[in-house]
Design a protein around this motif. Structure first.
Motif, short mmCIF file in Angstrom:
data_model
loop_
_atom_site.label_atom_id
_atom_site.label_comp_id
_atom_site.label_asym_id
_atom_site.label_seq_id
_atom_site.Cartn_x
_atom_site.Cartn_y
_atom_site.Cartn_z
N ILE A 257 19.72 28.49 -35.23
CA ILE A 257 19.13 27.81 -36.38
C ILE A 257 17.73 28.33 -36.59
O ILE A 257 16.86 28.18 -35.73
N ALA A 258 17.49 28.96 -37.75
CA ALA A 258 16.17 29.45 -38.11
C ALA A 258 15.59 28.52 -39.17
O ALA A 258 16.14 28.41 -40.27
N GLY A 259 14.51 27.85 -38.82
CA GLY A 259 13.90 26.93 -39.77
C GLY A 259 13.05 25.90 -39.06
O GLY A 259 13.15 25.71 -37.85
N GLU A 260 12.22 25.26 -39.83
CA GLU A 260 11.31 24.25 -39.31
C GLU A 260 11.34 23.06 -40.26
O GLU A 260 11.68 23.19 -41.43
N GLY A 261 11.00 21.87 -39.74
CA GLY A 261 10.96 20.72 -40.61
C GLY A 261 10.99 19.41 -39.85
O GLY A 261 11.09 19.40 -38.61
N PRO A 262 10.92 18.30 -40.58
CA PRO A 262 10.81 16.99 -39.94
C PRO A 262 12.03 16.57 -39.13
O PRO A 262 11.93 15.69 -38.28
N ASP A 263 13.16 17.22 -39.36
CA ASP A 263 14.39 16.83 -38.65
C ASP A 263 14.59 17.63 -37.36
O ASP A 263 15.60 17.45 -36.68
N ARG A 264 13.65 18.50 -37.02
CA ARG A 264 13.86 19.38 -35.87
C ARG A 264 14.05 18.60 -34.57
O ARG A 264 14.96 18.91 -33.79
N GLU A 265 13.22 17.61 -34.33
CA GLU A 265 13.31 16.86 -33.08
C GLU A 265 14.67 16.19 -32.94
O GLU A 265 15.28 16.21 -31.85
N ARG A 266 15.17 15.62 -34.02
CA ARG A 266 16.47 14.95 -33.97
C ARG A 266 17.59 15.96 -33.71
O ARG A 266 18.52 15.69 -32.94
N ILE A 267 17.51 17.13 -34.34
CA ILE A 267 18.54 18.15 -34.16
C ILE A 267 18.53 18.66 -32.72
O ILE A 267 19.58 18.83 -32.09
N GLU A 268 17.34 18.91 -32.19
CA GLU A 268 17.26 19.41 -30.82
C GLU A 268 17.76 18.38 -29.82
O GLU A 268 18.41 18.73 -28.82
N ALA A 269 17.51 17.09 -30.08
CA ALA A 269 17.99 16.04 -29.18
C ALA A 269 19.51 15.96 -29.21
O ALA A 269 20.15 15.64 -28.20
N ARG A 270 20.09 16.26 -30.37
CA ARG A 270 21.54 16.18 -30.53
C ARG A 270 22.26 17.42 -30.00
O ARG A 270 23.40 17.35 -29.55
N ALA A 271 21.58 18.57 -30.00
CA ALA A 271 22.23 19.85 -29.74
C ALA A 271 22.51 20.06 -28.26
O ALA A 271 21.76 19.64 -27.38
N GLY A 272 23.61 20.76 -28.00
CA GLY A 272 23.98 21.14 -26.65
C GLY A 272 23.45 22.51 -26.30
O GLY A 272 22.65 23.12 -27.03
N ALA A 273 23.93 23.04 -25.19
CA ALA A 273 23.41 24.30 -24.65
C ALA A 273 23.70 25.50 -25.55
O ALA A 273 22.99 26.51 -25.49
N ALA A 274 24.76 25.41 -26.38
CA ALA A 274 25.14 26.56 -27.21
C ALA A 274 24.39 26.60 -28.54
O ALA A 274 24.66 27.47 -29.37
#
Length: 395
Positions: A257-274
């Motif tokens: 995922i290439a990009g920045e924004g206010p939802d980054r923290e939520r996406i990273e918390a949800r994302a797995g190792a892949a």
């Protein structure tokens, strides 16, 4: 996410003799709207740019070489860090620009630039990236909080902004839309017709690696032993990047995922190792990502979708929700796969699984992308503006 390099050629000025003013919402970074403005600067050399905010060094030399006139908000406290917080004042600020000396006003607008006041007898042409989404149909996506004093105050401000936006559409003599989808939005919210002029994409910079060009028209397939999917987007809820995360994790496919924004923290918390969240990347890295990806995923509905064109230009097919500006770009089954927007994650997952077994012709992808080149945009703008001026008897 487009190339920051200044255009390499300088076309002849368009319509010499006309006194032209450019109006743009704000100059705080190089995104799709600024790429359009960059081309307008080349069409109208020396034309002053009127904008709410300008943070020097944030846009290209081609733009910053023009006289730049900012609004009274430029000196507002904390403007560089939180300029969007002054949204309630944007209409007042844009209306206070003095444009009496100009025969032609060309606004580049996704917020309030189209509300600038041209003098009586002057012509105002608006290149509309979209009617402002947060004032119209996407409030909940931008501002999910619906209760409390802050939410109620915000709702009243957006109601007032929507009313102003509709009322001031009459200040524009001719609308240009960046896609058929935006043309429909202009018709729905402003009651106006528009001419579609797709935005410019640097398809010469975004191109396949040399090794991908070998073999000419041979069928092109991405993936190999370890394919990865790619998302290039601002990390905001309405982009639906979480759909891509879940679909790829279910299929066991790496997602970058290439990009920045206010939802980054939520996406990273949800994302797995892949899942790899790369943040903002420079254009060389972005081009490499397109070149190596099995496909670009676009689960959100875009007004146009410059990343889709950049991907195709690099030989990377696109999988997208079948609504919005992507319908002007991707032909289903030829340049990628489209799924009904209402199918959400399940539709995206089905398309990814199908695409892994498909081959896409790199020449077809490049040919499609070439329709959105900077040169095509320049030619189209000259032709459309010539037609508008002729119809108004102002050549």
């Amino acid at each position: 996410m487009t190339s920051p390099t200044a255009p390499r050629d300088t076309p002849a000025p368009a319509f010499p003799g006309l006194r032209v003013a450019l109006v743009h919402d704000w100059l705080t970074g190089m995104r799709g709207g600024e790429k359009v403005l960059e081309e307008l600067c080349l069409l109208f050399p020396g034309a002053p740019i009127h904008t709410l905010f300008h943070f020097p060094g944030s846009v290209s030399p081609a733009i910053e070489s023009h006289p730049i006139r900012t609004s009274f908000l430029q000196s507002a406290p904390g403007a560089r860090r939180r300029y969007r917080s002054y949204l309630p004042l944007f209409p007042l600020a844009i209306e206070q620009f003095e444009l009496a000396d100009f025969d032609l006003v060309v606004s580049s607008s996704h917020c309030v630039a189209k509300g600038a006041r041209a003098r009586d007898g002057a012509l105002h042409v608006c290149y509309c990236h979209t009617p402002m989404r947060y004032a119209w149909d996407q409030r909940d996506a931008y501002f999910p909080e619906r209760s409390g004093a802050v939410a109620r105050t915000r709702h009243r401000v957006l109601d007032a902004l929507q009313h102003w936006d509709a009322r001031t559409s009459g200040r524009v003599d001719a609308f240009l839309a960046n896609s058929s989808f935006v043309a429909d939005r202009i018709r729905r919210y402003y009651g106006r017709e528009s001419t579609v002029v797709a935005p410019p994409v640097d398809v010469e910079y975004f191109r396949p690696a040399d090794r991908d060009q070998e073999g000419g028209g041979e069928a092109h397939a991405r993936g190999g032993e370890a394919p990865y999917a790619l998302v290039v987007a601002a990390l905001a809820p309405y982009k639906r990047v979480a759909h891509a995360v879940e679909a790829c994790e279910r299929l066991g496919i790496e997602l970058r995922i290439a990009g920045e924004g206010p939802d980054r923290e939520r996406i990273e918390a949800r994302a797995g190792a892949a899942v790899r969240v790369l943040g903002r990347v420079d254009d060389r890295a972005l081009r490499d990502l397109y070149r190596g990806a099995a496909f670009l995923l676009q689960p959100g509905v875009e007004d146009f979708g410059i990343a889709s064109v950049e991907a195709l230009a690099c030989g990377c097919p696109v999988i997208a929700a079948g609504q919005g500006g992507v319908l002007d770009i991707v032909e289903d089954g030829v340049h990628g796969l489209l799924y009904p927007d209402g199918q959400g994650i399940e539709g995206l997952k089905w398309c990814i699984d199908k695409a892994l077994g498909m081959h896409f012709n790199i020449l077809n992808l490049r040919e499609r992308a070439s329709l959105f080149s900077r040169e095509r945009f320049r030619q189209r703008m000259r032709s459309v503006l010539q037609g508008i001026l002729s119809a108004e008897g102002r050549e």
